[in-house]
Design an enzyme around this catalytic site. Structure first.
Site, short mmCIF file in Angstrom:
data_model
loop_
_atom_site.label_atom_id
_atom_site.label_comp_id
_atom_site.label_asym_id
_atom_site.label_seq_id
_atom_site.Cartn_x
_atom_site.Cartn_y
_atom_site.Cartn_z
N LYS A 176 1.05 -1.11 0.44
CA LYS A 176 -0.53 0.13 -0.40
C LYS A 176 0.54 1.47 0.09
O LYS A 176 0.54 2.00 -0.55
CB LYS A 176 -0.96 -0.39 1.67
CG LYS A 176 -2.31 -1.41 0.95
CD LYS A 176 -2.78 -0.81 2.81
CE LYS A 176 -1.85 -0.89 3.78
NZ LYS A 176 -1.48 -2.37 4.19
N ARG A 210 -9.90 1.18 8.33
CA ARG A 210 -9.53 0.40 8.87
C ARG A 210 -10.58 -1.14 9.71
O ARG A 210 -10.16 -1.89 9.63
CB ARG A 210 -8.61 0.39 10.12
CG ARG A 210 -6.83 -0.13 9.19
CD ARG A 210 -5.27 -0.30 10.00
NE ARG A 210 -4.42 -0.93 10.13
CZ ARG A 210 -3.76 -0.30 9.13
NH1 ARG A 210 -3.27 0.96 9.04
NH2 ARG A 210 -2.53 -1.00 9.15
N ARG A 226 11.81 -5.21 4.80
CA ARG A 226 11.99 -3.72 4.60
C ARG A 226 12.73 -2.73 5.33
O ARG A 226 13.17 -3.46 6.30
CB ARG A 226 10.89 -3.42 5.02
CG ARG A 226 10.06 -1.92 5.12
CD ARG A 226 8.95 -2.24 5.25
NE ARG A 226 7.90 -2.49 5.98
CZ ARG A 226 6.31 -2.26 6.78
NH1 ARG A 226 5.80 -2.16 5.64
NH2 ARG A 226 5.89 -3.13 7.58
N ARG A 284 11.36 -0.85 11.21
CA ARG A 284 10.76 -0.33 12.57
C ARG A 284 9.92 -1.73 13.16
O ARG A 284 10.07 -2.48 12.70
CB ARG A 284 9.18 -0.59 11.39
CG ARG A 284 9.03 0.43 10.88
CD ARG A 284 7.78 0.42 9.41
NE ARG A 284 6.78 0.06 10.73
CZ ARG A 284 5.25 -0.27 9.12
NH1 ARG A 284 5.28 0.20 8.12
NH2 ARG A 284 4.12 -0.75 9.89
N ARG A 307 -0.58 -8.28 13.61
CA ARG A 307 -0.89 -7.49 12.27
C ARG A 307 -1.81 -8.31 11.61
O ARG A 307 -3.45 -7.54 11.15
CB ARG A 307 0.23 -6.42 12.22
CG ARG A 307 1.16 -5.49 12.81
CD ARG A 307 1.80 -5.03 12.77
NE ARG A 307 1.95 -4.58 10.92
CZ ARG A 307 3.32 -4.02 10.77
NH1 ARG A 307 4.41 -4.73 10.90
NH2 ARG A 307 3.48 -3.90 9.17
P1 AP5 Z 1 5.09 -1.69 1.04
O1 AP5 Z 1 4.15 -1.18 0.44
O2 AP5 Z 1 5.62 -0.37 3.23
O3 AP5 Z 1 3.64 -2.36 2.55
P2 AP5 Z 1 2.62 -1.88 3.83
O4 AP5 Z 1 0.93 -1.93 2.66
O5 AP5 Z 1 2.41 -0.01 3.10
O6 AP5 Z 1 2.88 -2.42 4.61
P3 AP5 Z 1 2.44 -1.81 6.09
O7 AP5 Z 1 3.23 -3.05 6.98
O8 AP5 Z 1 3.20 -0.34 5.96
O9 AP5 Z 1 1.31 -1.84 6.35
P4 AP5 Z 1 0.10 -1.91 7.48
O10 AP5 Z 1 -0.89 -1.50 7.54
O11 AP5 Z 1 0.84 -2.96 8.30
O12 AP5 Z 1 1.39 -0.62 8.65
P5 AP5 Z 1 0.85 1.06 8.75
O13 AP5 Z 1 1.82 1.90 8.89
O14 AP5 Z 1 -0.32 0.81 8.21
O15 AP5 Z 1 5.82 -2.85 1.10
C1 AP5 Z 1 6.27 -3.51 2.16
C2 AP5 Z 1 7.66 -3.70 1.72
O16 AP5 Z 1 7.43 -5.41 0.68
C3 AP5 Z 1 8.75 -3.00 1.43
O17 AP5 Z 1 9.99 -2.63 1.40
C4 AP5 Z 1 8.14 -3.23 -0.31
O18 AP5 Z 1 9.82 -2.47 -0.86
C5 AP5 Z 1 8.22 -3.96 -0.76
N1 AP5 Z 1 7.61 -4.37 -1.87
C6 AP5 Z 1 6.35 -3.52 -1.99
N2 AP5 Z 1 5.33 -3.75 -3.37
C7 AP5 Z 1 5.94 -5.18 -3.37
C8 AP5 Z 1 6.20 -6.34 -4.69
N3 AP5 Z 1 4.89 -5.80 -5.65
N4 AP5 Z 1 6.96 -7.27 -4.43
C9 AP5 Z 1 8.12 -7.41 -4.30
N5 AP5 Z 1 8.27 -6.25 -2.51
C10 AP5 Z 1 7.11 -5.44 -2.78
O19 AP5 Z 1 0.55 1.18 10.56
C11 AP5 Z 1 0.90 0.32 10.79
C12 AP5 Z 1 -0.17 -0.04 12.63
O20 AP5 Z 1 -0.27 1.34 12.82
C13 AP5 Z 1 -1.15 -0.66 12.58
O21 AP5 Z 1 -0.46 -2.40 13.55
C14 AP5 Z 1 -1.62 0.09 13.62
O22 AP5 Z 1 -1.56 -0.53 15.02
C15 AP5 Z 1 -1.71 0.80 12.83
N6 AP5 Z 1 -2.56 2.49 12.53
C16 AP5 Z 1 -2.13 3.11 11.29
N7 AP5 Z 1 -3.94 2.71 10.98
C17 AP5 Z 1 -4.97 2.74 11.82
C18 AP5 Z 1 -5.54 2.68 12.03
N8 AP5 Z 1 -6.68 3.51 10.19
N9 AP5 Z 1 -6.48 2.11 12.88
C19 AP5 Z 1 -5.60 1.95 13.61
N10 AP5 Z 1 -4.80 1.74 14.19
C20 AP5 Z 1 -3.76 1.89 13.11
#
Ligand code: AP5
Length: 216
Positions: free
Chosen positions: A13, A88, A127, A161, A172
Site C-alpha cells: 500500500k 481499517r 523492509r 520499523r 497485525r
Molecule cells: P509496503 O509498501 O511498505 O507495504 P504496506 O502495505 O504499506 O505495509 P505496512 O506494513 O506499512 O502496512 P500496515 O498496514 O501494517 O502498516 P501501517 O503503517 O499502515 O511494502 C512492504 C515491503 O515490500 C517494502 O519493503 C516494499 O519495498 C516491498 N514491496 C512492495 N511491493 C512489492 C512487490 N510487488 N514485490 C516485492 N516487494 C514489494 O500501520 C502500522 C500500525 O499503525 C498498525 O499496526 C496499527 O497499530 C496502527 N494504525 C495505522 N493506521 C491505523 C488505523 N486506521 N486504525 C487503527 N490503527 C492504525
C-alpha cells in the site's frame, strides 16, 4: 480523484501510494506514517499509540478518525487524496463516509491489493527505510542503486520499523483479517471496490493499478 488502498500489512500500500502521489498528483495520507511521527516526537498520542502498534493491534477508532478529519480539512487536498492505512474498521469507514459527504466529496475507488499471507512475511521482514528522507527499500526486492546509500537523498543511515518482527506481524495479520477484511464487502456493496493482484514485481502491480485508474 479520492482513493483508498486496502490490504494486509506488507501488501504494498505504502509503495503504490507513493507512486500515486507522484503520477496522479494526489496527497498521500498514511495513518501509519502519522502515528510513527507522533511516536518519534514523544507526544501523548505517540506514547499511547506506541504500545498498541508494538503489539500489532489497532489504535482506537476515535483517535484515528480525528487524525484523518484534520488532514482532509487542509487545503492540500485540491487534487484529491490516497488513503493508505485508513479506514481499517467499519466505524472508521462510516465516519469517513460522513466526513466526505459533509464536504460534498466522495470516494472514487477503493483498491484492494491482494497478496497471500506467506509472501507478506518475506516482504515485511526485508523492509528498511532511509533515516534521512524516509524512502522505502527492501533487502531483496528494492535495494538502493549503490549499497548503503539512499537513492533519493544520499543519506547513509537506514532504519527498520519496531513492528516488523515476525511475532508482531502475525498479530497485525490477525487484526487485518478480523477487523479490516469486513470492509471488502462493505465497499463492494457500494460499487466502488476494485481488486488488483499484488503478486509479482512492484512495477507489475503498478501497471495493474494504472490500468484500473484509466477507467475512472
Ligand atoms: P509496503 O509498501 O511498505 O507495504 P504496506 O502495505 O504499506 O505495509 P505496512 O506494513 O506499512 O502496512 P500496515 O498496514 O501494517 O502498516 P501501517 O503503517 O499502515 O511494502 C512492504 C515491503 O515490500 C517494502 O519493503 C516494499 O519495498 C516491498 N514491496 C512492495 N511491493 C512489492 C512487490 N510487488 N514485490 C516485492 N516487494 C514489494 O500501520 C502500522 C500500525 O499503525 C498498525 O499496526 C496499527 O497499530 C496502527 N494504525 C495505522 N493506521 C491505523 C488505523 N486506521 N486504525 C487503527 N490503527 C492504525
Amino acid at each position: 480523484m479520492n482513493l483508498v488502498l486496502l490490504g494486509p500489512p506488507g501488501t504494498g500500500k505504502g509503495t503504490q501510494a507513493q507512486r500515486l502521489e507522484k503520477c496522479y498528483d494526489v496527497v498521500k495520507l498514511s495513518t501509519g506514517d502519522m502515528l510513527r511521527a507522533a511516536v518519534a516526537c514523544g507526544s501523548e498520542l505517540g506514547k499511547t499509540a506506541q504500545k498498541i502498534m508494538e503489539a500489532g493491534a489497532l489504535v482506537p477508532d476515535a483517535i484515528m478518525v480525528d487524525m484523518i478529519a484534520q488532514r482532509i480539512e487542509t487545503p492540500d487536498r485540491s487534487n484529491g487524496f490516497v488513503l493508505d492505512g485508513f479506514p481499517r474498521t467499519t466505524p472508521q469507514a462510516d465516519a469517513l463516509g460522513k466526513m466526505l459527504a459533509a464536504k460534498d466529496m466522495k470516494l472514487d475507488r477503493v483498491i484492494e491489493i491482494k497478496v497471500d499471507d506467506a509472501a507478506l512475511i518475506e516482504r515485511i521482514t526485508g523492509r528498511f527505510s532511509c533515516a534521512g528522507c524516509g524512502a522505502g527499500y527492501h533487502e531483496k526486492f528494492r535495494r538502493p542503486k549503490v549499497d548503503g546509500v539512499c537513492d533519493s537523498c544520499g543519506a547513509t543511515e537506514f532504519t527498520r520499523r519496531q513492528d516488523d518482527n515476525p511475532e508482531t506481524v502475525r498479530a497485525r495479520l490477525k487484526a487485518y483479517h478480523r477487523q479490516t477484511a469486513p470492509l471488502l464487502p462493505y465497499y463492494r456493496e457500494k460499487g466502488i471496490l476494485e481488486t488488483v493482484d499484488g503478486a509479482g514485481s512492484i512495477e507489475e502491480v503498478w501497471g495493474r493499478i494504472e490500468a484500473l485508474l484509466g477507467r475512472v
